[in-house]
Structures are given as C-alpha cells and as structure tokens.
Design an enzyme around this catalytic site. Structure first.
Site, mmCIF file in Angstrom:
data_model
loop_
_atom_site.group_PDB
_atom_site.id
_atom_site.type_symbol
_atom_site.label_atom_id
_atom_site.label_comp_id
_atom_site.label_asym_id
_atom_site.label_seq_id
_atom_site.Cartn_x
_atom_site.Cartn_y
_atom_site.Cartn_z
ATOM 1 N N TYR A 6 0.839 -1.197 0.000
ATOM 2 C CA TYR A 6 0.000 0.000 0.000
ATOM 3 C C TYR A 6 0.875 1.249 0.000
ATOM 4 C CZ TYR A 6 -3.901 -3.083 1.023
ATOM 5 O OH TYR A 6 -4.845 -4.071 0.956
ATOM 6 N N ASN A 36 -12.627 -0.737 -5.075
ATOM 7 C CA ASN A 36 -12.512 -1.066 -6.486
ATOM 8 C C ASN A 36 -13.690 -1.933 -6.940
ATOM 9 O OD1 ASN A 36 -11.745 -2.095 -8.992
ATOM 10 N ND2 ASN A 36 -10.091 -3.348 -8.166
ATOM 11 N N CYS A 52 -6.577 -5.289 -7.609
ATOM 12 C CA CYS A 52 -6.375 -4.893 -6.217
ATOM 13 C C CYS A 52 -5.800 -6.041 -5.383
ATOM 14 C CB CYS A 52 -7.671 -4.380 -5.612
ATOM 15 S SG CYS A 52 -9.072 -5.485 -5.794
ATOM 16 N N HIS A 53 -5.940 -7.274 -5.853
ATOM 17 C CA HIS A 53 -5.389 -8.420 -5.128
ATOM 18 C C HIS A 53 -3.861 -8.416 -5.120
ATOM 19 C CE1 HIS A 53 -5.729 -9.740 -9.342
ATOM 20 N NE2 HIS A 53 -4.704 -10.532 -9.084
ATOM 21 N N GLU A 74 -1.087 -16.376 -10.478
ATOM 22 C CA GLU A 74 -0.261 -15.465 -11.274
ATOM 23 C C GLU A 74 1.231 -15.646 -11.027
ATOM 24 O OE1 GLU A 74 -1.717 -11.553 -10.399
ATOM 25 O OE2 GLU A 74 -3.644 -11.913 -11.386
#
Length: 181
Positions: free
Chosen positions: A113, A136, A144-145, A171
């Site tokens: 963040y 979001n 946002c993850h 990912e």
C-alpha cells in the site's frame, strides 16, 4: 482502461463459474465491464450498482466475447488475459488514480500500500490508498489483489483472503502466507 463518462442505460449481469467461485460480470450495452464480484457478495454489489447507476436497467445476460473470453483465458492459466478488458468504474478522481495505478502492477508481481501511495505521488496517503483499493468495483481486472502488506504478507481482500491467495498463486506472485507458516 476507462472508456468515457456516459452513464449506462442497461447493465447485464453474467455469471461465470471459476475455480474460486461463481463470478458476477456486469457489462454495459457497449460491452464495457462496469462491475465484478462474487455471488457471495451479490447483495452488496447490487446495492453499489443502485447507488452509482440509479437509472440503469439491470438484466440477466451474457457478457460479450471480449470480456467473457478474457475471464475464461485468465482462469484457464493466461495471467495476462485481463489486461485489455475494457472497463469503466464510477469513483472519485483519487480512486480512479489509484485504480489506474493498480493496472500498472503486472501479473506475478505485488506492491505494498505504501508503494502504491508513492506511485501516485501521495506517499502520506497510505490509508486513503487502502480505502480506494478496497472500493474497487472491477476487481481482478483492476488487480487490487496484487497489493499486499509492506512485510510481504497477505492483507485484506474484498473477495476474501482465500481468493486473494489463489489469485496471487495463480499469477506466480510471491507473498508471505500466515497459513503456510
């Protein structure tokens, strides 16, 4: 990538089965993604749609091939498949700045963040960045993850930490997982 500011007249809700639950894809008449969430959060998403698009008619319908196909490809293993999905989100100027910055975090990478606050030239706005991240409405497409704690640990996710964990692992991202310790 936001498209324009015209409010939609009709929003279609599509349900897509994924490895981590049934997703809700909300698109406008042009095929632009306006909202994404999971069926277990459907009442909150419908309330959000009512506040942000009060004049739009909400109907059940299938998202067009560019959106639906991209989600199928993503959950099928192509971590970059969502990068070109057209989206438009209703939010403040600050939120839109945060959401656009989120799109610059590539699959397989994470950012804290604090790092995200620095990227938008607001280094002292860490808490506000966190709130914008949590607001979001087009999650996964606006990733946002990919935002984690400064120490590399998983932090909150609107879809739940198990989904965040799955998305990041899917990912190929590195993170500290308290459950694995």
């Amino acid at each position: 990538m936001p498209i324009n500011n015209a409010p939609p007249e009709t929003l279609s809700v599509d349900r897509l089965t994924t490895p981590i639950g049934t997703a809700l894809l909300v698109t406008d008449e042009r095929g632009v993604l306006r909202a994404f969430n999971w069926t277990d959060y459907e009442p909150a998403m419908l309330a959000w749609i009512g506040r942000h698009y009060p004049k739009a008619k909400l109907v059940e319908g299938r998202a067009g091939p560019p959106v639906r196909g991209a989600f199928h490809a993503y959950f099928g293993g192509d971590a970059r498949a969502l990068e070109n999905v057209p989206w438009q989100a209703s939010g403040t100027e600050f939120q839109l700045k945060v959401w656009n910055a989120l799109c610059a975090i590539p699959p397989g990478e994470t950012l804290s963040y604090a790092g995200l606050a620095r990227r938008i030239d607001r280094p002292s706005a860490v808490r506000a960045v966190g709130l914008a991240n949590g607001a979001n409405p087009v999650a996964v497409v606006v990733p946002c993850h990919r935002v984690i704690g400064t120490n590399g640990s998983l932090t909150g996710y609107g879809g739940g930490l198990p989904r965040k964990r799955w998305l990041l692992a899917h990912e190929g991202a590195s993170f500290r997982d308290r459950l694995a310790a």
